[in-house]
Write a protein that holds these residues in place. Sequence first.
Motif, PDB file in Angstrom:
ATOM      1  N   THR A  81       0.724  -1.119   0.075  1.00 11.78           N
ATOM      2  CA  THR A  81      -0.107   0.032   0.088  1.00 11.78           C
ATOM      3  C   THR A  81       1.048   1.078   0.099  1.00 11.78           C
ATOM      4  OG1 THR A  81       0.077  -0.050   2.365  1.00 11.78           O
ATOM      5  CG2 THR A  81      -1.782  -1.200   1.450  1.00 11.78           C
ATOM      6  N   ALA A  82       0.280   2.402  -0.079  1.00 19.37           N
ATOM      7  CA  ALA A  82       1.039   3.733  -0.185  1.00 19.37           C
ATOM      8  C   ALA A  82       1.806   3.652   1.422  1.00 19.37           C
ATOM      9  CB  ALA A  82       0.224   5.045  -0.443  1.00 19.37           C
ATOM     10  N   THR A  83       1.020   3.166   2.306  1.00 17.52           N
ATOM     11  CA  THR A  83       1.378   3.536   3.397  1.00 17.52           C
ATOM     12  C   THR A  83       2.732   2.550   3.843  1.00 17.52           C
ATOM     13  OG1 THR A  83      -0.617   3.909   4.352  1.00 17.52           O
ATOM     14  CG2 THR A  83       1.055   3.368   6.199  1.00 17.52           C
ATOM     15  N   ALA A  84       2.641   1.380   3.356  1.00 21.47           N
ATOM     16  CA  ALA A  84       4.097   0.392   3.317  1.00 21.47           C
ATOM     17  C   ALA A  84       4.927   0.636   2.548  1.00 21.47           C
ATOM     18  CB  ALA A  84       3.224  -1.107   3.241  1.00 21.47           C
ATOM     19  N   LEU A  85       4.765   1.306   1.575  1.00 23.57           N
ATOM     20  CA  LEU A  85       5.736   1.723   0.596  1.00 23.57           C
ATOM     21  C   LEU A  85       6.738   3.028   1.156  1.00 23.57           C
ATOM     22  CD1 LEU A  85       4.288   1.706  -2.878  1.00 23.57           C
ATOM     23  CD2 LEU A  85       6.292   0.375  -2.269  1.00 23.57           C
ATOM     24  N   ASP A  86       5.859   3.736   1.780  1.00 24.78           N
ATOM     25  CA  ASP A  86       6.422   5.058   2.641  1.00 24.78           C
ATOM     26  C   ASP A  86       7.378   4.592   3.657  1.00 24.78           C
ATOM     27  OD1 ASP A  86       6.196   7.992   2.878  1.00 24.78           O
ATOM     28  OD2 ASP A  86       5.691   7.631   5.139  1.00 24.78           O
ATOM     29  N   ALA A  87       7.059   3.600   4.504  1.00 23.73           N
ATOM     30  CA  ALA A  87       7.585   3.075   5.585  1.00 23.73           C
ATOM     31  C   ALA A  87       9.246   2.497   4.968  1.00 23.73           C
ATOM     32  CB  ALA A  87       7.098   2.066   6.420  1.00 23.73           C
ATOM     33  N   TYR A  88       8.932   1.420   3.787  1.00 24.57           N
ATOM     34  CA  TYR A  88       9.987   0.761   3.091  1.00 24.57           C
ATOM     35  C   TYR A  88      10.919   1.724   2.436  1.00 24.57           C
ATOM     36  CZ  TYR A  88      12.374  -2.505  -0.010  1.00 24.57           C
ATOM     37  OH  TYR A  88      13.314  -3.150  -0.584  1.00 24.57           O
ATOM     38  N   LEU A  89      10.425   2.810   1.788  1.00 25.69           N
ATOM     39  CA  LEU A  89      11.304   3.660   1.169  1.00 25.69           C
ATOM     40  C   LEU A  89      12.160   4.558   1.933  1.00 25.69           C
ATOM     41  CD1 LEU A  89       9.239   4.209  -2.039  1.00 25.69           C
ATOM     42  CD2 LEU A  89      11.085   2.706  -1.676  1.00 25.69           C
ATOM     43  N   ALA A  90      11.604   4.866   3.252  1.00 25.62           N
ATOM     44  CA  ALA A  90      12.258   5.573   4.095  1.00 25.62           C
ATOM     45  C   ALA A  90      13.717   5.051   4.683  1.00 25.62           C
ATOM     46  CB  ALA A  90      11.394   5.841   5.566  1.00 25.62           C
ATOM     47  N   ASP A  91      13.626   3.880   4.942  1.00 26.83           N
ATOM     48  CA  ASP A  91      14.562   2.893   5.173  1.00 26.83           C
ATOM     49  C   ASP A  91      14.479   1.534   4.959  1.00 26.83           C
ATOM     50  OD1 ASP A  91      16.952   1.780   6.647  1.00 26.83           O
ATOM     51  OD2 ASP A  91      15.987   2.180   8.460  1.00 26.83           O
ATOM     52  N   PRO A  92      14.875   1.175   3.600  1.00 30.52           N
ATOM     53  CA  PRO A  92      14.384  -0.193   2.990  1.00 30.52           C
ATOM     54  C   PRO A  92      14.916  -1.376   4.024  1.00 30.52           C
ATOM     55  CG  PRO A  92      15.309   1.111   1.337  1.00 30.52           C
ATOM     56  CD  PRO A  92      15.380   2.054   2.531  1.00 30.52           C
ATOM     57  N   ARG A  93      16.310  -1.430   4.594  1.00 31.04           N
ATOM     58  CA  ARG A  93      16.904  -2.529   5.125  1.00 31.04           C
ATOM     59  C   ARG A  93      16.607  -2.168   6.458  1.00 31.04           C
ATOM     60  NH1 ARG A  93      20.669  -5.263   3.054  1.00 31.04           N
ATOM     61  NH2 ARG A  93      21.989  -4.801   4.394  1.00 31.04           N
ATOM     62  N   GLY A  94      16.098  -1.225   6.817  1.00 30.46           N
ATOM     63  CA  GLY A  94      15.587  -1.067   8.510  1.00 30.46           C
ATOM     64  C   GLY A  94      13.992  -1.687   8.497  1.00 30.46           C
ATOM     65  N   ASP A  95      13.156  -1.416   7.240  1.00 28.07           N
ATOM     66  CA  ASP A  95      11.959  -1.798   7.334  1.00 28.07           C
ATOM     67  C   ASP A  95      11.793  -3.377   7.419  1.00 28.07           C
ATOM     68  OD1 ASP A  95       9.176  -1.228   7.107  1.00 28.07           O
ATOM     69  OD2 ASP A  95       9.168  -1.695   5.129  1.00 28.07           O
ATOM     70  N   VAL A  96      12.418  -3.738   6.492  1.00 27.00           N
ATOM     71  CA  VAL A  96      12.478  -5.316   5.857  1.00 27.00           C
ATOM     72  C   VAL A  96      13.817  -5.859   6.116  1.00 27.00           C
ATOM     73  CG1 VAL A  96      11.816  -7.188   4.415  1.00 27.00           C
ATOM     74  CG2 VAL A  96      10.502  -4.945   4.159  1.00 27.00           C
ATOM     75  N   HIS A  97      14.162  -6.541   7.472  1.00 25.92           N
ATOM     76  CA  HIS A  97      15.462  -6.724   7.817  1.00 25.92           C
ATOM     77  C   HIS A  97      15.872  -7.916   6.773  1.00 25.92           C
ATOM     78  CE1 HIS A  97      15.914  -4.407  11.184  1.00 25.92           C
ATOM     79  NE2 HIS A  97      14.328  -4.611  11.544  1.00 25.92           N
ATOM     80  N   GLY A  98      17.140  -7.681   6.415  1.00 20.75           N
ATOM     81  CA  GLY A  98      17.895  -8.688   5.522  1.00 20.75           C
ATOM     82  C   GLY A  98      17.294  -8.601   3.979  1.00 20.75           C
ATOM     83  N   VAL A  99      16.532  -7.689   3.492  1.00 26.16           N
ATOM     84  CA  VAL A  99      16.253  -7.232   2.195  1.00 26.16           C
ATOM     85  C   VAL A  99      17.513  -7.078   1.536  1.00 26.16           C
ATOM     86  CG1 VAL A  99      15.838  -4.991   1.869  1.00 26.16           C
ATOM     87  CG2 VAL A  99      14.116  -6.601   1.323  1.00 26.16           C
ATOM     88  N   ARG A 100      17.504  -7.387   0.004  1.00 21.93           N
ATOM     89  CA  ARG A 100      18.699  -7.327  -0.704  1.00 21.93           C
ATOM     90  C   ARG A 100      18.642  -5.778  -1.513  1.00 21.93           C
ATOM     91  NH1 ARG A 100      19.322 -12.840  -1.678  1.00 21.93           N
ATOM     92  NH2 ARG A 100      18.215 -12.727  -3.568  1.00 21.93           N
ATOM     93  N   MET A 101      17.933  -4.986  -1.117  1.00 20.83           N
ATOM     94  CA  MET A 101      17.854  -3.802  -1.752  1.00 20.83           C
ATOM     95  C   MET A 101      18.828  -2.795  -1.159  1.00 20.83           C
ATOM     96  SD  MET A 101      14.845  -1.521  -2.764  1.00 20.83           S
ATOM     97  CE  MET A 101      14.303   0.145  -2.288  1.00 20.83           C
ATOM     98  N   PHE A 102      20.173  -2.710  -1.932  1.00 17.76           N
ATOM     99  CA  PHE A 102      21.110  -1.888  -1.251  1.00 17.76           C
ATOM    100  C   PHE A 102      20.933  -0.586  -1.402  1.00 17.76           C
ATOM    101  CE2 PHE A 102      22.785  -6.319  -1.178  1.00 17.76           C
ATOM    102  CZ  PHE A 102      23.124  -6.438   0.189  1.00 17.76           C
ATOM    103  N   PHE A 103      19.860   0.148  -0.894  1.00 16.99           N
ATOM    104  CA  PHE A 103      19.785   1.462  -1.192  1.00 16.99           C
ATOM    105  C   PHE A 103      19.486   2.165   0.333  1.00 16.99           C
ATOM    106  CE2 PHE A 103      15.960   4.408  -2.057  1.00 16.99           C
ATOM    107  CZ  PHE A 103      16.759   5.540  -2.615  1.00 16.99           C
ATOM    108  N   LYS A 104      20.099   3.304   0.416  1.00 13.71           N
ATOM    109  CA  LYS A 104      19.726   4.011   1.722  1.00 13.71           C
ATOM    110  C   LYS A 104      18.455   4.476   1.949  1.00 13.71           C
ATOM    111  CE  LYS A 104      21.733   8.499   0.231  1.00 13.71           C
ATOM    112  NZ  LYS A 104      20.734   8.745  -0.502  1.00 13.71           N
ATOM    113  N   GLY A 105      17.696   4.569   1.086  1.00 13.96           N
ATOM    114  CA  GLY A 105      16.378   5.191   1.566  1.00 13.96           C
ATOM    115  C   GLY A 105      16.195   6.593   0.941  1.00 13.96           C
ATOM    116  N   LEU A 106      15.071   6.909   0.826  1.00 15.62           N
ATOM    117  CA  LEU A 106      14.579   8.453   0.736  1.00 15.62           C
ATOM    118  C   LEU A 106      14.249   9.291   2.120  1.00 15.62           C
ATOM    119  CD1 LEU A 106      12.453   8.029  -2.470  1.00 15.62           C
ATOM    120  CD2 LEU A 106      14.848   8.858  -2.649  1.00 15.62           C
ATOM    121  N   PRO A 107      15.156  10.010   2.458  1.00 14.29           N
ATOM    122  CA  PRO A 107      14.869  10.520   3.828  1.00 14.29           C
ATOM    123  C   PRO A 107      13.828  11.681   3.732  1.00 14.29           C
ATOM    124  CG  PRO A 107      16.933  11.119   3.105  1.00 14.29           C
ATOM    125  CD  PRO A 107      16.553  10.167   2.127  1.00 14.29           C
TER     126      PRO A 107
END
Length: 123
Positions: A81-107
């Motif tokens: 959802t837009a809400t889940a994407l917002d949390a994920y994109l803020a901090d991908p590897r903090g939101d879904v631990h162990g995920v292989r998206m090596f991107f620091k996020g959009l602060p």
Amino acid sequence: MMGRKILLALLACFLSSAAAADGDAATGKAVFARTCQNCHAVEIGVNKVGPSLWNVVGRAPASVPDFAYSDAMKANKDVWTATALDAYLADPRGDVHGVRMFFKGLPEPSDRADVIAYLQTLR
Ligand code: HEC
């Protein structure tokens, strides 16, 4: 007088939160080109380092066929959802631990709102 000040403060608060939730797809497309496009295509079935993001809003995580997701992403059951994407994109590897998206996020919240508005057009 006092009541009016409170009303104005409430109104300003409401307007700024509405702006944050309501992104601009054209700006989001530019943010996407700058920050996501190296790893993600938006065409159906085109996977790069990351999976195609065509129709991602509303779909289940790790559901693009033929993409080798991490176990962490496969275990994620939160529909995008837009809400889940917002949390994920803020901090991908903090939101879904162990995920292989090596991107620091959009602060910046407005960058996230704009990108999500753009992703919503991909259907
Ligand atoms: C360095 C490469 C890279 C960048 C940059 C990147 N991603 Fe990703 N992304 C990935 C990979 C790899 C995965 C799969 C992660 C896994 O399986 O653990 C992924 C997964 C995702 C998913 C989950 C997709 C699904 O099918 O469940 C979303 C949504 C996503 N990325 C959005 C974005 C957005 C939006 C941006 C830009 C703001 C971005 N990504 C930037 C590599 C990247």
